[in-house]
Design an enzyme around this catalytic site. Structure first.
Site, PDB file in Angstrom:
ATOM      1  CD  GLU A 150      -3.005  -1.122   2.233  1.00 39.43           C
ATOM      2  OE1 GLU A 150      -4.083  -1.723   2.066  1.00 39.43           O
ATOM      3  OE2 GLU A 150      -2.721  -0.520   3.295  1.00 39.43           O
ATOM      4  CD  GLU A 311      -4.393  -6.140   2.578  1.00 38.61           C
ATOM      5  OE1 GLU A 311      -5.120  -5.393   3.268  1.00 38.61           O
ATOM      6  OE2 GLU A 311      -3.160  -6.004   2.513  1.00 38.61           O
TER       7      GLU A 311
END
Length: 676
Positions: A150, A311
C-alpha cells in the site's frame, strides 16, 4: 507478462507467522487445510525480523514456515517487507525518515514512514530484496511476488527537493519552458535558477482552504509535484521488481493498490505490474454500485485481464469510524462480487487475529476465540469449498460496451484548482454517472481517457477538466467515427499544466460539442434551479431540479434538449446534443436530479445498442465474464429478500452444478454463476 502458474482460484490471505510461536503454526496449517486455503501472503511487515541489524539476516524462521506450508499444499505470495523499515535503519540513517507537508521531520514508527528519495533507504531496500530473491528463487512454493504494501505517503525533504528539480529538468529541459508552462509571471513566481524551485508544502504554496480541502496558489507546481511523487514511489516499486526479475523472471509481480487512492496515478503503475491486485474494504453502508465501481476501476487499469483481490476483511475492520460486522451472507456475496468483476482470487486480511496493537480487533479467518466454530468461519469454509468447482472461470475477462473515463491527474487538478466551487468532489460526480451506467445491467469499463475507445458504443466522462491535446483528439476521433460521448460541466477547460484553453469554454471540446459557454455560475448549497425538457426524451419529460453549477451556454450548432427555468439565463440551453462526424456528443451543463442522469444514460445507451446482459429486478447485479467462446453470467442478489428471475434459456449453474431455466428464485444475498 508473467502469469500465475497455480491454476486455481487463490484462497487465503495475509499471514504473519512471526507474530506467533511455532506451535501455533501447526494449528494454522490444519485450519488452512480445513478452509481449503491454497495461498498466503507473507512476510509483509517483517523486515525487522528478517534483518535485526545492518549486517545480520535471519531467514531461517521464514524457511521453516514456507517449507511447512508447501508440504501441506499451500503456496506463498512472497512479499518484500519494505513498507516498514527496522528502527536501526531510521536511527543510523536519519535521511530515511520523511518530512511532512507541514515541514516537520518524522520520527521512526508507523509504516510507509520513509522518504522515497533517500539513498540510504534505497540501498537498504535493495539489499533485503536481493537477499530474499536469491534465497527463494528456486522454491516451488512461490507463485507470486507482492512488492511492499500500500504505497502512498509523500515527502517534502531536501532529498526530494533535489530530485524534484532533476525531474523538472528532464520534463521541461529549460527554465524558459517551465516558466511558460507554469505561468510563473503570475504573482512574480518567475524562476531564473533551478535551485530557486522549492517543493510545494504548507510552508509556501499549499494550504488547507477548508478542513480536508488542500488548495494551491500555484497549480502548475503543485500538479507536477504530485506527478513527481507518484513517479518516485513507482520508481521504488520498479527498483524491487528489477531485482526480483533478475532471479525469477517467470514469476509474476504485483503490489496491492487501494482503489480510487488519490496520491498515486495507478494508470502509470499498472504498466509495471504483471497482474493488478487491490485491497477492498467497503463499509456495510456502501452501496453495491460504489463497490462495483472500485472493482471496475482496478480492472480497467489492465483491460482484458483478470485481477487479484489481495485483501478484504472477513467481517469488521478496525480503522473505519464505525467498524460494523458484515451481516450473514455478505462475506460470501462480496467475495463473489469481486469475482463477477474480474477477480481470480478471494484473499483476506488477515489470517489470524493479532493479539495486540491497532489491528487487534480487525477481523480474521482465525478469530481470537482460537477455533472455527463461528458464523464467519462457517461462511469462509463454504466459500473455500465452492471455489474448488470454479477453475474454468480463471483468466476469463469482462468485456464491455460502455466506458466511464477516470483520470488521476484530472482529479488532482480539479480539486486543487481555485474557482467556481471549492468543495468539488470528483468521486461524488463520478459516482452519480457510474450509478447510471450500473443500472443498465451490463458490464462497465472504467478506463483512462488515453485508451483506445473504439471498442465502446457509449463513453461517459464527467468533469473531465484537464487533458492534453492528444487525449482531446482521441475523444474527438472516437465520436467522429461513430461513438456516443457524454460529458458535463467543468470539462475540457485546461491543458496538462492547468492552463486555460483560450478561445471560449469548453476549451478542447468547443468544436466537438457545438457549444460556447459564456459564464459558469456556481450555486450556493441552498440554491436551486430547474431544467425543462424541450420534448420527451426516453423516460424523461417535463421539469427537473438542478443545482451545484449552471453553465450559461450558447449553441453553435448543437441541438437543445433542455433549458433553464429561472435566473438571468432563463430559457438558455442546459443540456445539448451535437452530431459530429458519424457520432454524437452530449453536454450536461449542470447537475440535474439523479433520475435525469439515469434517464439520459439509458436513452443514449439504447440509441447506441447497449443491451442488458439479462433483465433482472432492482437490487440484483448482473455481470459477464468470457473465455474461449464461453460466457459466465453472474447474478448477485443484494436485496434482503428473495427475487424471481426469468431465464431465457437453460443454463448450467457452476456453484450448485445443476441446470436451471425459466422462472428461478434467487434468495436474498445469494449468487448464481450461469453458463449456457
Amino acid at each position: 507478462m508473467a502469469k500465475i502458474k497455480l491454476k486455481k482460484f487463490l484462497y487465503g490471505g495475509d499471514y504473519n507467522p512471526d507474530q506467533w510461536s511455532e506451535d501455533v503454526w501447526e494449528q494454522d496449517i490444519e485450519f488452512m487445510k480445513y478452509y481449503n486455503v491454497n495461498a498466503v501472503s507473507m512476510p509483509i511487515f517483517s523486515w525487522a525480523q528478517l534483518q535485526p541489524s545492518e549486517d545480520k539476516f535471519t531467514f531461517e524462521w521464514l524457511d521453516r514456515i514456507i517449507d511447512k506450508l508447501y508440504s501441506n499444499g499451500i503456496h506463498v505470495i512472497l512479499a518484500t517487507p519494505t513498507a516498514s523499515q527496522p528502527a536501526w535503519l531510521s536511527k543510523k540513517y536519519p535521511d530515511v525518515l520523511p518530512v511532512d507537508i507541514h515541514g516537520r521531520k518524522r520520527k521512526h514508527g508507523a509504516r510507509q514512514n520513509y522518504c522515497p528519495n533517500s539513498p540510504n533507504f534505497k540501498n537498504a531496500a535493495r539489499r533485503i530484496v536481493e537477499q530474499m530473491a536469491k534465497r527463494y528463487k528456486d522454491h516451488p512454493a512461490i507463485i507470486m511476488w507482492h512488492i511492499s504494501n500500500e504505497y502512498g505517503p509523500y515527502c517534502y525533504c531536501e532529498n526530494c527537493a533535489k530530485a524534484f528539480r532533476e525531474w523538472l529538468k528532464e520534463r521541461y529541459k529549460t527554465l524558459d519552458e517551465l516558466n511558460k508552462r507554469w505561468n510563473t509571471a503570475f504573482w512574480g513566481h518567475t524562476f531564473y535558477d533551478w535551485d530557486e524551485i522549492e517543493v510545494p508544502s504548507y510552508l509556501n504554496e499549499e494550504y488547507e482552504y477548508m478542513p480536508g480541502r488542500q488548495k494551491s496558489s500555484f497549480q502548475g507546481l503543485s500538479l507536477d509535484y504530485k506527478r513527481f511523487m507518484s513517479d518516485c514511489l513507482l520508481n521504488l516499486y520498479k527498483m524491487e521488481v528489477e531485482i526480483i526479475k533478475k532471479y525469477m523472471p517467470d514469476v509474476p509481480v504485483t503490489t496491492n493498490l487501494m482503489g480510487p487512492f488519490k496520491p498515486l496515478d495507478y494508470h502509470k503503475w499498472a504498466q509495471y505490474m504483471d497482474v493488478v491486485s487491490w485491497d477492498n474494504y467497503p463499509s456495510i453502508k456502501d452501496s453495491p454500485h460504489s463497490i462495483a465501481f472500485k472493482h471496475d476501476l482496478m480492472r480497467g487499469l489492465k483491460r482484458d485481464q483478470s485481477f487479484i483481490l489481495m485483501e478484504q476483511t472477513p467481517s469488521q475492520t478496525n480503522w473505519q469510524w464505525y467498524n460494523s460486522a458484515k451481516r450473514p451472507g455478505m462475506i460470501r456475496l462480496l467475495s463473489y462480487h469481486a469475482i463477477a468483476h474480474g477477480a481470480d482470487s478471494v484473499l483476506y486480511f488477515q489470517w489470524r487475529q493479532s493479539v495486540g496493537s491497532c489491528e487487534k480487533f480487525h477481523s480474521a479467518m482465525v478469530p481470537h476465540a482460537g477455533h472455527l466454530n463461528t458464523r464467519v468461519s462457517k461462511e469462509l469454509k463454504q466459500i473455500g469449498d465452492e471455489l474448488l468447482r470454479l477453475d474454468e472461470i480463471l483468466e476469463s475477462v469482462n468485456k464491455s460496451d460502455v466506458a466511464l473515463l477516470f483520470d488521476w491527474e484530472n482529479w488532482w487538478a480539479l480539486e486543487e484548482s481555485m474557482g467556481f466551487r471549492n468543495d468539488i468532489s470528483y468521486l461524488e460526480h463520478i459516482d452519480s454517472y457510474y450509478k447510471a451506467l450500473y443500472k443498465l445491467k451490463t458490464n462497465v469499463d472504467v478506463v483512462d481517457p488515453t485508451e483506445d475507445l473504439s471498442r465502446y458504443k457509449l463513453v461517459v466522462a464527467p468533469l473531465l477538466y484537464l487533458l492534453d491535446s492528444n487525449t482531446a483528439k482521441n475523444i474527438e476521433e472516437y465520436v467522429k467515427n461513430g461513438g456516443i460521448f457524454i460529458t458535463t460541466f467543468l470539462s475540457g477547460l485546461v491543458d496538462e499544466n492547468d492552463r486555460v484553453i483560450l478561445g471560449g469554454y469548453p476549451g478542447w471540446f468547443r468544436k466537438l460539442l457545438g457549444i460556447w459557454i459564456e459564464e459558469i455560475d456556481a450555486l450556493f448549497p441552498d440554491m436551486k434551479n430547474a431544467i425543462i425538457l424541450e420534448k420527451p426524451l426516453g423516460t424523461l419529460d417535463g421539469r427537473y431540479e438542478c443545482d451545484f453549477i449552471c453553465d450559461v451556454i450558447h449553441s453553435e450548432g448543437a441541438k437543445v434538449l433542455a433549458y433553464y427555468e429561472q435566473d438571468y439565463y432563463k430559457g438558455m440551453p442546459a443540456i445539448l446534443e451535437n452530431t459530429y462526424g458519424s457520432g454524437k456528443s452530449v453536454y450536461i451543463g449542470t447537475r440535474p436530479e439523479q433520475k435525469v442522469i439515469e434517464g439520459l444514460i439509458k436513452y443514449y445507451a439504447d440509441m447506441a445498442g447497449v443491451k442488458p446482459i439479462l433483465p433482472v429486478p432492482e437490487g440484483v447485479e448482473v455481470t459477464k465474464r468470457t473465455k474461449d467462446g464461453k460466457e459466465y453470467i453472474f447474478l448477485l442478489n443484494f436485496n434482503n429478500y428473495d427475487v424471481c428471475i426469468e431465464l431465457p434459456q437453460e443454463f448450467y449453474e457452476l456453484i450448485t452444478q445443476k441446470l436451471f431455466g425459466g422462472r428461478v428464485v434467487l434468495r436474498a444475498k445469494e449468487v448464481m454463476i450461469l453458463r449456457k
